[in-house]
Structure formats: structure tokens, C-alpha cells
Design an enzyme around this catalytic site. Structure first.
Site, short mmCIF file in Angstrom:
data_model
loop_
_atom_site.label_atom_id
_atom_site.label_comp_id
_atom_site.label_asym_id
_atom_site.label_seq_id
_atom_site.Cartn_x
_atom_site.Cartn_y
_atom_site.Cartn_z
N VAL A 1 -3.01 5.62 -0.74
CA VAL A 1 -3.18 6.28 0.30
C VAL A 1 -2.81 7.88 0.09
O VAL A 1 -1.15 7.69 -0.48
CB VAL A 1 -2.70 6.40 1.96
CG1 VAL A 1 -3.17 7.32 2.95
CG2 VAL A 1 -3.40 5.04 2.11
N MET B 1 0.87 -1.36 0.08
CA MET B 1 -0.02 0.37 -0.04
C MET B 1 0.78 0.77 -0.27
O MET B 1 2.22 1.38 1.10
CB MET B 1 -1.07 0.06 1.29
CG MET B 1 -1.18 1.42 1.52
SD MET B 1 -3.20 1.55 2.75
CE MET B 1 -2.18 0.30 4.58
N PRO B 2 0.74 2.05 -1.27
CA PRO B 2 1.86 3.42 -0.97
C PRO B 2 1.38 4.31 -0.11
O PRO B 2 -0.26 4.36 -0.10
CB PRO B 2 2.23 3.48 -2.53
CG PRO B 2 1.24 2.56 -3.20
CD PRO B 2 0.22 1.54 -2.03
N TYR B 3 2.06 5.65 0.51
CA TYR B 3 1.54 6.47 1.04
C TYR B 3 2.45 7.68 0.95
O TYR B 3 3.59 6.94 0.90
CB TYR B 3 2.13 5.50 2.44
CG TYR B 3 1.62 6.95 3.64
CD1 TYR B 3 0.26 7.25 4.03
CD2 TYR B 3 2.62 7.41 3.85
CE1 TYR B 3 0.10 8.51 5.34
CE2 TYR B 3 2.43 9.20 4.63
CZ TYR B 3 0.75 9.23 5.29
OH TYR B 3 1.25 10.35 6.07
N THR C 1 -5.45 1.01 -3.14
CA THR C 1 -4.88 1.11 -1.74
C THR C 1 -3.88 1.59 -1.69
O THR C 1 -2.87 2.03 -0.62
CB THR C 1 -3.94 -0.42 -1.60
OG1 THR C 1 -3.58 -0.69 -3.54
CG2 THR C 1 -5.28 -1.92 -1.67
#
Length: 65
Positions: free
Chosen positions: A41, A1-3, A39
Site C-alpha cells: 500500500v 502488508m507493507p505500507y 499487498t
């Protein structure tokens, strides 16, 4: 999940501009890293110019110059 965390000064950024930043950052991760946008964020932090410094000076003072 990249943030992704985007920090900007709190100087009249509109809801539309923030939405464009979120959409653009998400799309960049999709295009470059093939990440799933569902996914990914993106958080935007607005920082008061009194709390942001560049070159040893507070941005509030730099804006007055």
C-alpha cells in the site's frame, strides 16, 4: 502488508507524477525486500505549505524568499 506514506507539499503535483511515485515505491519494496506488490500500500498525502515547516520557518514563506 507493507505500507508506505509519502508526504509532499501541495504544489502542482500531477496525476502522472503521483502514479510514478506509487509505482516506484512499490517496485523499491519488491526489489529490496522481495515484497508482494499486490499487498503493498502506498499513500500520498499532500500538505499545504502553510502546514509544513523547515528550519523553524513555514514553507509558504520560504518559497517567497
Amino acid at each position: 502488508m507493507p505500507y508506505v506514506n509519502i508526504k509532499i507539499t501541495d504544489e502542482q503535483v500531477t496525476k502522472e507524477q503521483k502514479a510514478a511515485l506509487i509505482k516506484g515505491a512499490t517496485q523499491l519494496l519488491v526489489d529490496v525486500l522481495n515484497k508482494n506488490p499486490a499487498t503493498t500500500v502506498v499513500v500520498i498525502d499532500e500538505v499545504n505549505t502553510d502546514n509544513w515547516g523547515i528550519g523553524g520557518e513555514v514553507v509558504t514563506q520560504l518559497r517567497k524568499k
